[in-house]
Scaffold this motif. Structure first.
Motif, mmCIF file in Angstrom:
data_model
loop_
_atom_site.group_PDB
_atom_site.id
_atom_site.type_symbol
_atom_site.label_atom_id
_atom_site.label_comp_id
_atom_site.label_asym_id
_atom_site.label_seq_id
_atom_site.Cartn_x
_atom_site.Cartn_y
_atom_site.Cartn_z
ATOM 1 N N GLU A 89 0.743 -1.046 -0.053
ATOM 2 C CA GLU A 89 -0.054 -0.197 0.126
ATOM 3 C C GLU A 89 0.839 1.283 0.211
ATOM 4 O O GLU A 89 1.801 1.431 0.767
ATOM 5 N N ILE A 90 0.561 2.067 -0.808
ATOM 6 C CA ILE A 90 1.262 3.625 -0.913
ATOM 7 C C ILE A 90 0.306 4.460 -0.565
ATOM 8 O O ILE A 90 -0.806 4.641 -1.253
ATOM 9 N N LEU A 91 0.528 5.350 0.434
ATOM 10 C CA LEU A 91 -0.004 6.449 0.684
ATOM 11 C C LEU A 91 0.595 7.898 0.296
ATOM 12 O O LEU A 91 1.870 7.761 0.641
ATOM 13 N N SER A 92 0.013 8.771 -0.386
ATOM 14 C CA SER A 92 0.677 10.057 -0.634
ATOM 15 C C SER A 92 -0.189 11.185 0.001
ATOM 16 O O SER A 92 -1.327 11.168 -0.014
ATOM 17 N N THR A 93 0.681 12.002 0.720
ATOM 18 C CA THR A 93 0.164 13.292 1.148
ATOM 19 C C THR A 93 0.638 14.514 0.710
ATOM 20 O O THR A 93 1.935 14.671 1.005
ATOM 21 N N ARG A 94 -0.167 15.508 0.544
ATOM 22 C CA ARG A 94 0.379 16.611 -0.036
ATOM 23 C C ARG A 94 0.512 17.658 1.208
ATOM 24 O O ARG A 94 -0.569 17.793 1.841
ATOM 25 N N LEU A 95 1.385 18.186 1.868
ATOM 26 C CA LEU A 95 1.653 18.872 2.853
ATOM 27 C C LEU A 95 1.480 20.425 2.507
ATOM 28 O O LEU A 95 1.509 20.847 1.512
ATOM 29 N N ALA A 96 1.205 21.190 3.657
ATOM 30 C CA ALA A 96 0.844 22.532 3.506
ATOM 31 C C ALA A 96 2.154 23.433 2.874
ATOM 32 O O ALA A 96 1.823 24.209 2.222
ATOM 33 N N SER A 97 3.369 22.980 2.888
ATOM 34 C CA SER A 97 4.393 23.438 2.110
ATOM 35 C C SER A 97 4.459 23.432 0.531
ATOM 36 O O SER A 97 5.197 23.729 0.074
ATOM 37 N N GLY A 98 3.631 22.396 0.100
ATOM 38 C CA GLY A 98 3.561 22.088 -1.145
ATOM 39 C C GLY A 98 4.527 20.766 -1.470
ATOM 40 O O GLY A 98 4.349 20.063 -2.398
ATOM 41 N N ASP A 99 5.231 20.303 -0.635
ATOM 42 C CA ASP A 99 5.973 19.079 -0.476
ATOM 43 C C ASP A 99 4.955 17.825 -0.288
ATOM 44 O O ASP A 99 3.903 17.998 0.142
ATOM 45 N N TYR A 100 5.572 16.626 -0.574
ATOM 46 C CA TYR A 100 4.910 15.359 -0.504
ATOM 47 C C TYR A 100 5.451 14.413 0.402
ATOM 48 O O TYR A 100 6.736 14.370 0.661
ATOM 49 N N HIS A 101 4.655 13.740 1.235
ATOM 50 C CA HIS A 101 4.899 12.653 2.201
ATOM 51 C C HIS A 101 4.622 11.387 1.767
ATOM 52 O O HIS A 101 3.172 11.317 1.698
ATOM 53 N N VAL A 102 5.259 10.588 1.036
ATOM 54 C CA VAL A 102 4.844 9.345 0.652
ATOM 55 C C VAL A 102 5.118 8.226 1.506
ATOM 56 O O VAL A 102 6.475 7.924 1.811
ATOM 57 N N VAL A 103 4.446 7.219 1.956
ATOM 58 C CA VAL A 103 4.629 6.165 2.683
ATOM 59 C C VAL A 103 4.094 4.759 2.061
ATOM 60 O O VAL A 103 3.043 4.700 1.428
ATOM 61 N N SER A 104 5.259 3.538 1.919
ATOM 62 C CA SER A 104 4.707 2.506 1.427
ATOM 63 C C SER A 104 4.879 1.469 2.650
ATOM 64 O O SER A 104 5.782 1.306 3.213
ATOM 65 N N GLY A 105 3.953 0.279 2.788
ATOM 66 C CA GLY A 105 3.980 -0.654 3.465
ATOM 67 C C GLY A 105 3.862 -1.918 2.876
ATOM 68 O O GLY A 105 3.187 -1.955 1.871
ATOM 69 N N ILE A 106 4.555 -3.041 2.826
ATOM 70 C CA ILE A 106 4.603 -4.171 2.332
ATOM 71 C C ILE A 106 3.864 -4.900 3.537
ATOM 72 O O ILE A 106 4.110 -5.159 4.625
ATOM 73 N N PHE A 107 2.822 -5.915 3.186
ATOM 74 C CA PHE A 107 1.945 -6.574 3.964
ATOM 75 C C PHE A 107 1.679 -8.039 3.270
ATOM 76 O O PHE A 107 1.954 -8.385 2.215
ATOM 77 N N ALA A 108 2.089 -9.086 4.203
ATOM 78 C CA ALA A 108 1.617 -10.530 4.091
ATOM 79 C C ALA A 108 0.436 -10.852 3.735
ATOM 80 O O ALA A 108 -0.298 -9.984 4.046
ATOM 81 N N PRO A 109 0.110 -11.954 3.219
ATOM 82 C CA PRO A 109 -1.392 -12.114 2.695
ATOM 83 C C PRO A 109 -2.256 -12.101 4.073
ATOM 84 O O PRO A 109 -3.256 -11.766 3.751
ATOM 85 N N ASN A 110 -1.787 -12.416 5.189
ATOM 86 C CA ASN A 110 -2.601 -12.264 6.303
ATOM 87 C C ASN A 110 -2.902 -10.923 7.005
ATOM 88 O O ASN A 110 -3.452 -10.628 8.021
ATOM 89 N N GLY A 111 -2.056 -9.906 6.233
ATOM 90 C CA GLY A 111 -2.410 -8.617 6.831
ATOM 91 C C GLY A 111 -1.254 -7.855 7.653
ATOM 92 O O GLY A 111 -1.312 -6.812 7.916
ATOM 93 N N VAL A 112 -0.295 -8.890 8.049
ATOM 94 C CA VAL A 112 0.903 -8.341 8.766
ATOM 95 C C VAL A 112 1.828 -7.764 8.071
ATOM 96 O O VAL A 112 2.305 -7.815 6.963
ATOM 97 N N ARG A 113 2.055 -6.459 8.465
ATOM 98 C CA ARG A 113 3.116 -5.661 7.876
ATOM 99 C C ARG A 113 4.514 -5.980 7.874
ATOM 100 O O ARG A 113 4.919 -6.433 9.185
ATOM 101 N N THR A 114 5.236 -6.236 6.852
ATOM 102 C CA THR A 114 6.636 -6.744 6.930
ATOM 103 C C THR A 114 7.654 -5.674 6.817
ATOM 104 O O THR A 114 8.922 -6.069 7.061
ATOM 105 N N ALA A 115 7.406 -4.680 5.811
ATOM 106 C CA ALA A 115 8.221 -3.690 5.776
ATOM 107 C C ALA A 115 7.475 -2.100 5.570
ATOM 108 O O ALA A 115 6.390 -2.329 4.982
ATOM 109 N N THR A 116 8.314 -1.025 6.071
ATOM 110 C CA THR A 116 7.718 0.131 5.759
ATOM 111 C C THR A 116 9.052 1.128 5.223
ATOM 112 O O THR A 116 9.972 0.926 5.415
ATOM 113 N N ARG A 117 8.440 2.010 4.381
ATOM 114 C CA ARG A 117 9.387 2.838 3.905
ATOM 115 C C ARG A 117 8.853 4.309 3.760
ATOM 116 O O ARG A 117 7.392 4.328 3.362
ATOM 117 N N ALA A 118 9.360 5.415 4.067
ATOM 118 C CA ALA A 118 8.620 6.731 3.829
ATOM 119 C C ALA A 118 9.826 7.594 3.109
ATOM 120 O O ALA A 118 10.857 7.366 2.952
#
Length: 98
Positions: free
Chosen positions: A44-73
């Motif tokens: 899952e990749i989530l993107s948020t535009r900040l008040a400054s105009g920049d972006y904060h993008v977060v990605s998470g990797i999930f196993a088939p059972n929904g357990v998060r195995t990795a995160t990166r921002a």
């Protein structure tokens, strides 16, 4: 590892993760997802535009059972056209099978 080396390593890692990219591309995000992929899972990749105009993008990797195995921002000034298209067409959240 000696304490001084460990402290320097942690500081260097903190500085590297605190950097703001000029442009985040879909290829960078996709390569990270591919490297962290879990068979049968999803990212899952989530993107948020900040008040400054920049972006904060977060990605998470999930196993088939929904357990998060990795995160990166990423903090970035701009998104490439492909990533911007994917984010805007999905309302700011993207799900990709791994």
């Amino acid at each position: 590892m000696e304490p001084i080396s460990l402290i320097l390593l942690l500081l260097a890692g903190g500085l590297a993760t605190g950097a703001v990219l000029a442009l985040l591309t879909w290829d960078v995000v996709d390569a990270w997802i591919s490297a962290q992929a879990v068979r049968g899972g999803y990212a899952e990749i989530l993107s948020t535009r900040l008040a400054s105009g920049d972006y904060h993008v977060v990605s998470g990797i999930f196993a088939p059972n929904g357990v998060r195995t990795a995160t990166r921002a990423w903090d970035t000034h701009a998104l490439d056209p492909e990533l911007a298209r994917r984010v805007s067409s999905s309302g700011g959240a993207i799900r990709v099978k791994t």
